[in-house]
Write a protein that holds these residues in place. Sequence first.
Motif, PDB file in Angstrom:
ATOM      1  N   UNK A 102       0.998  -1.101  -0.091  1.00  0.00           N
ATOM      2  CA  UNK A 102      -0.005  -0.100   0.097  1.00  0.00           C
ATOM      3  C   UNK A 102       0.810   1.137   0.086  1.00  0.00           C
ATOM      4  N   UNK A 103       0.526   2.420  -0.868  1.00  0.00           N
ATOM      5  CA  UNK A 103       1.212   3.246  -0.767  1.00  0.00           C
ATOM      6  C   UNK A 103       1.131   4.422   0.555  1.00  0.00           C
ATOM      7  N   UNK A 104       2.380   4.750   0.948  1.00  0.00           N
ATOM      8  CA  UNK A 104       2.576   5.798   2.306  1.00  0.00           C
ATOM      9  C   UNK A 104       1.433   6.702   2.165  1.00  0.00           C
ATOM     10  N   UNK A 105       1.191   7.202   0.996  1.00  0.00           N
ATOM     11  CA  UNK A 105       0.228   8.228   0.864  1.00  0.00           C
ATOM     12  C   UNK A 105      -1.481   8.102   1.278  1.00  0.00           C
ATOM     13  N   UNK A 106      -1.596   6.701   1.314  1.00  0.00           N
ATOM     14  CA  UNK A 106      -2.852   6.362   1.901  1.00  0.00           C
ATOM     15  C   UNK A 106      -2.940   6.167   3.218  1.00  0.00           C
ATOM     16  N   UNK A 107      -3.349   7.217   3.645  1.00  0.00           N
ATOM     17  CA  UNK A 107      -3.188   7.345   5.280  1.00  0.00           C
ATOM     18  C   UNK A 107      -4.816   7.441   6.219  1.00  0.00           C
ATOM     19  N   UNK A 108      -4.691   7.179   7.428  1.00  0.00           N
ATOM     20  CA  UNK A 108      -5.702   7.535   8.221  1.00  0.00           C
ATOM     21  C   UNK A 108      -6.713   6.527   8.083  1.00  0.00           C
ATOM     22  N   UNK A 109      -7.978   6.824   8.231  1.00  0.00           N
ATOM     23  CA  UNK A 109      -9.223   5.936   8.103  1.00  0.00           C
ATOM     24  C   UNK A 109      -9.124   5.193   6.952  1.00  0.00           C
ATOM     25  N   UNK A 135       4.451  11.020 -15.987  1.00  0.00           N
ATOM     26  CA  UNK A 135       5.163  11.572 -14.914  1.00  0.00           C
ATOM     27  C   UNK A 135       4.801  10.977 -13.424  1.00  0.00           C
ATOM     28  N   UNK A 136       5.622  10.474 -12.584  1.00  0.00           N
ATOM     29  CA  UNK A 136       5.318   9.998 -11.448  1.00  0.00           C
ATOM     30  C   UNK A 136       5.243  10.925 -10.350  1.00  0.00           C
ATOM     31  N   UNK A 137       4.211  10.991  -9.452  1.00  0.00           N
ATOM     32  CA  UNK A 137       4.163  12.027  -8.642  1.00  0.00           C
ATOM     33  C   UNK A 137       4.371  11.277  -7.042  1.00  0.00           C
ATOM     34  N   UNK A 138       4.607  12.139  -6.021  1.00  0.00           N
ATOM     35  CA  UNK A 138       4.456  11.373  -4.903  1.00  0.00           C
ATOM     36  C   UNK A 138       3.147  11.423  -4.047  1.00  0.00           C
ATOM     37  N   UNK A 149       4.006   2.896 -11.474  1.00  0.00           N
ATOM     38  CA  UNK A 149       5.177   2.400 -10.618  1.00  0.00           C
ATOM     39  C   UNK A 149       4.461   1.786  -9.396  1.00  0.00           C
ATOM     40  N   UNK A 150       3.698   2.606  -8.794  1.00  0.00           N
ATOM     41  CA  UNK A 150       3.012   2.165  -7.551  1.00  0.00           C
ATOM     42  C   UNK A 150       1.906   1.162  -7.808  1.00  0.00           C
ATOM     43  N   UNK A 151       1.439   1.222  -8.913  1.00  0.00           N
ATOM     44  CA  UNK A 151       0.462   0.231  -9.278  1.00  0.00           C
ATOM     45  C   UNK A 151       1.016  -1.359  -9.545  1.00  0.00           C
ATOM     46  N   UNK A 152       2.342  -1.227  -9.995  1.00  0.00           N
ATOM     47  CA  UNK A 152       2.934  -2.383 -10.716  1.00  0.00           C
ATOM     48  C   UNK A 152       2.514  -3.791  -9.564  1.00  0.00           C
ATOM     49  N   UNK A 153       2.847  -3.887  -8.570  1.00  0.00           N
ATOM     50  CA  UNK A 153       2.689  -4.783  -7.630  1.00  0.00           C
ATOM     51  C   UNK A 153       1.240  -5.285  -7.653  1.00  0.00           C
ATOM     52  N   UNK A 154       0.394  -4.558  -7.582  1.00  0.00           N
ATOM     53  CA  UNK A 154      -1.085  -4.949  -7.461  1.00  0.00           C
ATOM     54  C   UNK A 154      -1.482  -5.377  -8.905  1.00  0.00           C
ATOM     55  N   UNK A 155      -0.932  -4.794 -10.100  1.00  0.00           N
ATOM     56  CA  UNK A 155      -1.379  -5.329 -11.132  1.00  0.00           C
ATOM     57  C   UNK A 155      -0.576  -6.987 -11.243  1.00  0.00           C
ATOM     58  N   UNK A 156       0.419  -6.971 -10.997  1.00  0.00           N
ATOM     59  CA  UNK A 156       1.063  -8.172 -10.991  1.00  0.00           C
ATOM     60  C   UNK A 156       0.321  -9.363  -9.847  1.00  0.00           C
ATOM     61  N   UNK A 157      -0.241  -8.905  -8.871  1.00  0.00           N
ATOM     62  CA  UNK A 157      -1.024  -9.617  -7.922  1.00  0.00           C
ATOM     63  C   UNK A 157      -2.123 -10.239  -8.728  1.00  0.00           C
ATOM     64  N   UNK A 158      -3.035  -9.267  -9.292  1.00  0.00           N
ATOM     65  CA  UNK A 158      -4.341  -9.757  -9.876  1.00  0.00           C
ATOM     66  C   UNK A 158      -4.064 -10.473 -11.249  1.00  0.00           C
ATOM     67  N   UNK A 159      -2.984 -10.244 -12.038  1.00  0.00           N
ATOM     68  CA  UNK A 159      -2.558 -11.056 -13.305  1.00  0.00           C
ATOM     69  C   UNK A 159      -2.345 -12.496 -12.456  1.00  0.00           C
ATOM     70  N   UNK A 160      -1.517 -12.322 -11.457  1.00  0.00           N
ATOM     71  CA  UNK A 160      -1.310 -13.952 -10.939  1.00  0.00           C
ATOM     72  C   UNK A 160      -2.661 -14.515 -10.660  1.00  0.00           C
TER      73      UNK A 160
END
Length: 585
Positions: A133-140, A309-312, A320-331
């Motif tokens: 999960x990206x660090x920018x996803x915070x709180x509740x 362009x990637x942003x923080x 790039x932040x989606x890469x793992x999730x795309x790999x996961x659902x593809x698997x």
Amino acid sequence: MSERVDESTTIAATDTPPEAPRTTKTARFKAPGLGVIALWGLLVAPVVLALAEALRSPRLNYWDFWRVFSITTDADGTLDPTTFVRLYNDHPVITVALTFWADAKFFAGSNWVLGVATVVLALCVFAALWRMLPQQLTGHRRLAVLAAFSLLIFSSAAVDYYGAGWMGIQWFLGIAPAVVAISFAHHGRTVPAVVLGLVGSLGHGSAFPVWIALGLVAWLRRDRLWKVLLPLLMGLAVLILWRLAAEPTVGDPPSILGADTYLGSIASVLGRTWATLSADTALFGGIAMLVLIGLAVVDSVKRRGTAIELRAELTTPDVKGDAGWIGLITHMALAGVLVGVGRAKYSNVEGLTGRYSVIGLIAVAGLLALLATRPIEKIQRNLVPIALVIGLGTYAVGSTNAAIVRKEYATQPVLAVAMQAGADSVVKKMNAYPENLEKYRRFGIYPFTPDFTLGCGANGPELGTAIDVSRAAVLPAVAPPTGERTAGFIEASTVSGDRKLIGWAFIDGEQADCVLVTDSSGTVVGGGAVGLPRRDVSTGFDHVTGRAGWEAVAKPGLKDGLVFVSREGRLYRIASISGKDPANG
């Protein structure tokens, strides 16, 4: 001007007038709100419930535990490494065989141990998803997504894995290393990802798509070329070895197949998340998930190609932040395809079997994560209820599956007695392979342990002991209108050996403590399980337990045997063995 001087003089005369530091200090110790506590509760509760499920499941192992242990060990239970080159149900079981053997060696083949180990592996999956999960996803919002992950991974739809530990170990020794590998690749760590991919490939066929997923993740991240090619080449090598070890298919499939059969079988694997008994709902849900996965993959590939362009900040979709999730659902989609194509020969809805539920559950978690990182204001504002509806809704749907799994718990003691008594027909029907009983006995796998018991108490009768038949009270089989609260019945015309005996009994409205089968002289030659649900009994009689059912088995060769139940140390003989069952009359 004078006002200015007065003001500065006042400030100078004050020691520490600013209030900000005190406000900050107070906020640091602010207690969490009810919403945060509730979300943490939803995160932790499914894990605790899964662990409780593992510990309340039967001690005795069943199904594939016996088969895998039998084919990977020699006559005295010693591991035979030469058997590891063979596939079991079209996939490797090397780490599974090692785990089963270790369970047999050090824990007498306890199903509880395998169930707890499965919970630990599932926690590894949860931790891997958390790390992506990206660090920018915070709180509740972050906490709600994590709670949904927990509700999915430890769902009631996954009770098969925690209650039947052998199944959990088989699947999670493939799935868990693969998901953790994808998490490593998501952070650019290709070498540990490849190592974990190999570990998963030694455990279960469901791990095989990880090689494609790892290559895709590295490509989406714009990693170096070797990081893209290495997983793909490793996957090719694994596939070659896999096919070399495969045995040729013999005979025709048990179903007449069409293209729709394969489509339905694939869809049912993913769609089982949304349905347990309704095939139509599962098929529709599976197709919907395949389409969503396909759209997500295509979108990420397009965005990667246009070099966004990637942003923080969490304001622009980050390929790039989606890469793992795309790999996961593809698997998970590819795992669903493998299972669907491989099992379509049995049914177009073969995927409704509980053992496949982890594929759809993790796929839903991946889709939820992608949704949670979309820079759409309405989604971000409503992410908490969206995540909770998905998590709690899936958990509720799985309750039907959980009820089916738990039905098998109560009858497992029958298999234990059958194995001890040498009732081979019953052992075979309960999938424990009677030809290997001596091997289990020599290796000391439960029930061939000193603590085996028929459950009649510390000083109660056991196999081979004798009881005084004349001192046992006889249970009547009475008609419901009498209001009798002590009765019993055998649903058979005779009590004989090496077959399942079924019936019910209650004493003062309560269930029996144990059930015994003796020969005519009173020697105990069998036993079984009590406390089985019997709705027909609880509705046919007033004020009696709904757990009056029992099942029993006795050694081969028994004829005209006797059945007894015990309650608080007192024995009761069930004499009614023919005629119309009063509970159903």
